[in-house]
Write a protein that holds these residues in place. Structure first.
Motif, PDB file in Angstrom:
ATOM      1  N   LEU A  10       0.870  -1.153  -0.001  1.00  0.00           N
ATOM      2  CA  LEU A  10       0.023  -0.038  -0.037  1.00  0.00           C
ATOM      3  C   LEU A  10       1.065   1.233  -0.027  1.00  0.00           C
ATOM      4  N   LEU A  11       0.989   2.047  -1.035  1.00  0.00           N
ATOM      5  CA  LEU A  11       1.835   3.055  -1.423  1.00  0.00           C
ATOM      6  C   LEU A  11       1.398   4.417  -0.462  1.00  0.00           C
ATOM      7  N   ALA A  12       1.680   4.543   0.724  1.00  0.00           N
ATOM      8  CA  ALA A  12       1.222   5.558   1.395  1.00  0.00           C
ATOM      9  C   ALA A  12       2.316   6.713   1.897  1.00  0.00           C
ATOM     10  N   GLY A  13       3.495   6.633   0.970  1.00  0.00           N
ATOM     11  CA  GLY A  13       4.722   7.186   1.355  1.00  0.00           C
ATOM     12  C   GLY A  13       4.486   8.940   0.760  1.00  0.00           C
ATOM     13  N   GLY A  14       3.421   8.986   0.208  1.00  0.00           N
ATOM     14  CA  GLY A  14       3.622  10.343  -0.644  1.00  0.00           C
ATOM     15  C   GLY A  14       3.280  11.653   0.350  1.00  0.00           C
ATOM     16  N   GLN A  15       3.783  12.848  -0.016  1.00  0.00           N
ATOM     17  CA  GLN A  15       3.610  14.096   0.860  1.00  0.00           C
ATOM     18  C   GLN A  15       2.520  14.784   0.233  1.00  0.00           C
ATOM     19  N   SER A  16       1.271  14.659   1.113  1.00  0.00           N
ATOM     20  CA  SER A  16      -0.038  15.185   0.702  1.00  0.00           C
ATOM     21  C   SER A  16      -0.047  16.961   0.450  1.00  0.00           C
ATOM     22  N   ARG A  17       0.487  17.508  -0.272  1.00  0.00           N
ATOM     23  CA  ARG A  17       0.506  18.749  -0.235  1.00  0.00           C
ATOM     24  C   ARG A  17      -0.792  19.641  -0.719  1.00  0.00           C
ATOM     25  N   ARG A  18      -1.470  18.545  -1.772  1.00  0.00           N
ATOM     26  CA  ARG A  18      -2.673  19.257  -2.136  1.00  0.00           C
ATOM     27  C   ARG A  18      -3.958  19.258  -1.342  1.00  0.00           C
ATOM     28  N   MET A  19      -3.678  18.181  -0.251  1.00  0.00           N
ATOM     29  CA  MET A  19      -4.769  18.128   0.985  1.00  0.00           C
ATOM     30  C   MET A  19      -4.378  18.977   2.019  1.00  0.00           C
ATOM     31  N   GLY A  20      -3.233  19.914   2.073  1.00  0.00           N
ATOM     32  CA  GLY A  20      -3.033  20.636   2.985  1.00  0.00           C
ATOM     33  C   GLY A  20      -2.027  19.930   4.060  1.00  0.00           C
ATOM     34  N   GLY A  21      -1.278  18.798   3.476  1.00  0.00           N
ATOM     35  CA  GLY A  21      -0.386  18.118   4.525  1.00  0.00           C
ATOM     36  C   GLY A  21      -0.898  17.090   5.129  1.00  0.00           C
ATOM     37  N   GLY A  22       0.047  16.251   5.778  1.00  0.00           N
ATOM     38  CA  GLY A  22      -0.481  15.027   6.587  1.00  0.00           C
ATOM     39  C   GLY A  22      -0.891  13.961   5.714  1.00  0.00           C
ATOM     40  N   ASP A  23      -1.216  12.791   6.489  1.00  0.00           N
ATOM     41  CA  ASP A  23      -1.572  11.503   5.640  1.00  0.00           C
ATOM     42  C   ASP A  23      -2.989  11.650   5.102  1.00  0.00           C
ATOM     43  N   LYS A  24      -3.108  11.881   3.641  1.00  0.00           N
ATOM     44  CA  LYS A  24      -4.368  11.865   3.001  1.00  0.00           C
ATOM     45  C   LYS A  24      -5.148  10.432   3.330  1.00  0.00           C
ATOM     46  N   CYS A  25      -4.384   9.567   3.245  1.00  0.00           N
ATOM     47  CA  CYS A  25      -5.092   8.101   3.371  1.00  0.00           C
ATOM     48  C   CYS A  25      -5.689   7.874   4.823  1.00  0.00           C
ATOM     49  N   LEU A  26      -5.268   8.812   5.787  1.00  0.00           N
ATOM     50  CA  LEU A  26      -5.912   8.341   7.044  1.00  0.00           C
ATOM     51  C   LEU A  26      -6.967   9.577   7.453  1.00  0.00           C
ATOM     52  N   ARG A  27      -7.267  10.227   6.548  1.00  0.00           N
ATOM     53  CA  ARG A  27      -8.688  10.968   6.475  1.00  0.00           C
ATOM     54  C   ARG A  27      -9.848  10.107   6.599  1.00  0.00           C
ATOM     55  N   GLU A  28     -10.753  10.313   7.438  1.00  0.00           N
ATOM     56  CA  GLU A  28     -11.966   9.693   7.575  1.00  0.00           C
ATOM     57  C   GLU A  28     -12.982  10.104   6.415  1.00  0.00           C
ATOM     58  N   LEU A  29     -13.625   9.086   5.824  1.00  0.00           N
ATOM     59  CA  LEU A  29     -14.348   8.896   4.729  1.00  0.00           C
ATOM     60  C   LEU A  29     -15.589   8.014   5.038  1.00  0.00           C
ATOM     61  N   ALA A  30     -16.674   8.569   5.284  1.00  0.00           N
ATOM     62  CA  ALA A  30     -18.032   7.612   5.506  1.00  0.00           C
ATOM     63  C   ALA A  30     -17.660   6.705   6.678  1.00  0.00           C
ATOM     64  N   GLY A  31     -17.172   7.159   7.810  1.00  0.00           N
ATOM     65  CA  GLY A  31     -16.882   6.460   9.072  1.00  0.00           C
ATOM     66  C   GLY A  31     -15.534   5.388   8.885  1.00  0.00           C
ATOM     67  N   LYS A  32     -14.845   5.641   7.830  1.00  0.00           N
ATOM     68  CA  LYS A  32     -13.563   4.623   7.775  1.00  0.00           C
ATOM     69  C   LYS A  32     -12.591   5.593   7.167  1.00  0.00           C
ATOM     70  N   THR A  33     -11.293   5.279   7.708  1.00  0.00           N
ATOM     71  CA  THR A  33     -10.310   6.088   6.880  1.00  0.00           C
ATOM     72  C   THR A  33     -10.186   5.501   5.545  1.00  0.00           C
ATOM     73  N   ILE A  34      -9.682   6.354   4.470  1.00  0.00           N
ATOM     74  CA  ILE A  34      -9.614   6.097   3.105  1.00  0.00           C
ATOM     75  C   ILE A  34      -8.549   4.810   2.797  1.00  0.00           C
ATOM     76  N   LEU A  35      -7.690   4.740   3.830  1.00  0.00           N
ATOM     77  CA  LEU A  35      -6.746   3.508   3.995  1.00  0.00           C
ATOM     78  C   LEU A  35      -7.574   2.130   4.214  1.00  0.00           C
ATOM     79  N   GLN A  36      -8.464   2.575   5.247  1.00  0.00           N
ATOM     80  CA  GLN A  36      -9.270   0.987   5.450  1.00  0.00           C
ATOM     81  C   GLN A  36     -10.285   0.748   4.065  1.00  0.00           C
TER      82      GLN A  36
END
Length: 204
Positions: A10-36
């Protein structure tokens, strides 16, 4: 080739500048993180799964997966994640001859991604398989032989290759296309408005 074990990274190494930094995949979407969302769809398709991410691995503790940081320094992009996945599989998963790579900002990733890529690889006698949708390439959703790890490391270090398509152009590549109607399965959440759209799509 279909008998060959496939490991996933799972490629989560990117730097999420367009989403304001931090881990984009750990943002919650409909009750689960995008990574989940991604993990639930890809876990059944692979023998073993790891997360490729840089920085403090503790932020992924809740996921119960190995976290491996880039084996090449300097945020070298998705190819560094591919290489890291190959090297992790070679060391930790005996018998794993192929790795599947998944971007972690695509919550609708196909549940048949690996079997379709693997069937195309076998049918065409290609070295590498990659996904596309509606004719648009998605090279980070791919199937890669672990045996190419030394070639890739050499290309990245000695030649400073960073673009996925520069590396894959040296090999026989087969591309498998998914329909992008009614929804592109590789829709990725890159900007805040993409996040809102993904939320709409996930609502029952």
């Amino acid at each position: 080739m279909m008998g060959h074990a496939v490991c996933g990274i799972l490629l989560a190494g990117g730097q999420s500048r367009r989403m304001g930094g931090g881990d984009k995949c750990l943002r919650e979407l409909a009750g689960k993180t995008i990574l989940q969302h991604v993990m639930e769809r890809v876990s059944p398709q692979v023998k073993a799964l790891a997360i490729n991410a840089n920085g403090d691995p503790a932020r992924f503790d809740d996921y119960g997966l190995p976290v491996v940081s880039d084996s090449i320094e300097g945020f070298a992009g998705p190819l560094a994640g591919v290489l890291t996945g190959m090297e992790w599989a070679a060391e930790h998963v005996p018998g794993c001859e192929l790795i599947a790579t998944f971007a972690t900002d695509a919550p609708f990733v196909p549940t048949d991604l690996v079997p379709r890529l693997q069937a195309a690889l076998e049918r065409s006698g290609s070295d590498i398989a990659a996904a596309s949708s509606g004719g648009r390439a998605h090279p980070v959703f791919g199937l890669w032989p672990v045996a190419l790890r030394e070639d890739l490391r050499d290309a990245m270090i000695r030649e400073e290759v960073r673009k996925v398509d520069v590396f894959t152009a040296r090999y026989k590549l087969v591309t498998v296309d998914w329909s992008n109607a009614p929804l592109d399965p590789f829709y990725n959440v890159n900007h805040p408005e993409d996040f809102d759209r993904a939320l709409e799509l996930l609502q029952p």
